[in-house]
Design an enzyme around this catalytic site. Sequence first.
Site, mmCIF file in Angstrom:
data_model
loop_
_atom_site.group_PDB
_atom_site.id
_atom_site.type_symbol
_atom_site.label_atom_id
_atom_site.label_comp_id
_atom_site.label_asym_id
_atom_site.label_seq_id
_atom_site.Cartn_x
_atom_site.Cartn_y
_atom_site.Cartn_z
ATOM 1 N N GLY A 1 44.218 54.434 56.393
ATOM 2 C CA GLY A 1 44.752 54.594 57.737
ATOM 3 C C GLY A 1 43.964 55.657 58.479
ATOM 4 O O GLY A 1 43.319 56.505 57.850
ATOM 5 N N GLN B 1 42.555 62.379 64.581
ATOM 6 C CA GLN B 1 41.690 62.811 63.468
ATOM 7 C C GLN B 1 40.214 62.755 63.851
ATOM 8 O O GLN B 1 39.388 63.420 63.232
ATOM 9 C CB GLN B 1 41.925 61.929 62.224
ATOM 10 N N CYS C 1 45.000 62.772 52.544
ATOM 11 C CA CYS C 1 44.679 62.678 53.963
ATOM 12 C C CYS C 1 43.199 62.971 54.156
ATOM 13 O O CYS C 1 42.672 63.916 53.558
ATOM 14 C CB CYS C 1 45.515 63.685 54.760
ATOM 15 N N LEU C 2 42.562 62.176 55.001
ATOM 16 C CA LEU C 2 41.141 62.397 55.268
ATOM 17 C C LEU C 2 40.918 63.755 55.949
ATOM 18 O O LEU C 2 39.821 64.290 55.877
ATOM 19 C CB LEU C 2 40.594 61.270 56.152
ATOM 20 N N HIS D 1 52.927 58.577 58.007
ATOM 21 C CA HIS D 1 51.875 59.600 57.904
ATOM 22 C C HIS D 1 51.013 59.604 59.188
ATOM 23 O O HIS D 1 50.682 60.669 59.720
ATOM 24 C CB HIS D 1 51.040 59.277 56.650
ATOM 25 N N GLU D 2 50.685 58.401 59.679
ATOM 26 C CA GLU D 2 49.830 58.308 60.878
ATOM 27 C C GLU D 2 50.574 58.750 62.140
ATOM 28 O O GLU D 2 49.996 59.431 62.992
ATOM 29 C CB GLU D 2 49.299 56.884 61.063
ATOM 30 N N HIS E 1 50.502 62.354 62.488
ATOM 31 C CA HIS E 1 49.248 62.850 63.084
ATOM 32 C C HIS E 1 49.335 62.859 64.608
ATOM 33 O O HIS E 1 48.869 63.797 65.259
ATOM 34 C CB HIS E 1 48.062 61.963 62.675
HETATM 35 O O1 GNR Z 1 43.558 57.126 52.992
HETATM 36 C C1 GNR Z 1 44.704 57.584 53.007
HETATM 37 N N1 GNR Z 1 45.518 57.379 51.949
HETATM 38 C C2 GNR Z 1 46.873 57.692 51.928
HETATM 39 C C3 GNR Z 1 47.539 57.681 50.711
HETATM 40 C C4 GNR Z 1 48.886 57.960 50.643
HETATM 41 C C5 GNR Z 1 49.587 58.247 51.798
HETATM 42 C C6 GNR Z 1 48.942 58.271 53.023
HETATM 43 C C7 GNR Z 1 47.593 57.991 53.092
HETATM 44 S S1 GNR Z 1 46.789 57.981 54.619
HETATM 45 C C8 GNR Z 1 45.154 58.402 54.155
HETATM 46 C C9 GNR Z 1 44.210 58.315 55.345
HETATM 47 C C10 GNR Z 1 44.616 59.323 56.396
HETATM 48 O O2 GNR Z 1 44.426 60.501 56.295
HETATM 49 N N2 GNR Z 1 45.255 58.871 57.434
HETATM 50 O O3 GNR Z 1 45.684 59.718 58.375
HETATM 51 NI NI NI Z 2 46.006 61.615 57.345
#
Ligand code: GNR
Ligand code: NI
Length: 165
Positions: free
Chosen positions: A44, A49, A89-90, A131-132, A135
């Site tokens: 995601g 980001q 998270c990236l 999660h997104e 952000h």
């Molecule tokens: O790549 C991603 N893997 C992930 C694994 C578990 C819960 C959430 C994520 S999102 C993350 C990519 C990211 O940072 N998206 O904002």
């Molecule tokens: Ni993230």
Amino acid sequence: MREILTFPDPRLKEKSKPVAEVTDSIRELMDEMLEIMYEAPGIGLAAPQVNIHKRIVVIDITEEKNSPMFFINPEIIASSGEEEMEEGCLSVPEYTAIVHRPSEVTVKALDKDGKEFQLECDGLLAVCIQHEIDHLNGKLFIDYLSPLKRQMVRKKMDKLKKAGR
Ligand code: GNR
Ligand code: NI
């Protein structure tokens, strides 16, 4: 915009603005985000980001990377259950932690054509969309951790940066 912002960059704390109209440039932006996400690789990516403070999310939870999903102005309109999952998270490289969230959510958003849709999700997709959306509201998964743990993450990121990674 190729660069993914990393914690503790203050720009990750900004609240993103709704998209007023889904134009070609918004669609181009989403395609670029998708490319960045696949390359990272991640499941995601939220526009903030990559330092674009608009409410845009791309997701593809498949291993084959052939099922992209696009969410513009996404909102959670219902949620239930509870689940814990190990998240990464990236924007917080090389760190994962268990986060508790609702296990099922219904999301309302606009698609690439600007058309409204609703989607019921569970499992990894439900976790990812939450999660997104976090952000978009300037929130990271490590904000759910204790201040002590977050401090530890801060130090770790410092080290990574000093090592030039
Ligand atoms: O790549 C991603 N893997 C992930 C694994 C578990 C819960 C959430 C994520 S999102 C993350 C990519 C990211 O940072 N998206 O904002
Ligand atoms: Ni993230």
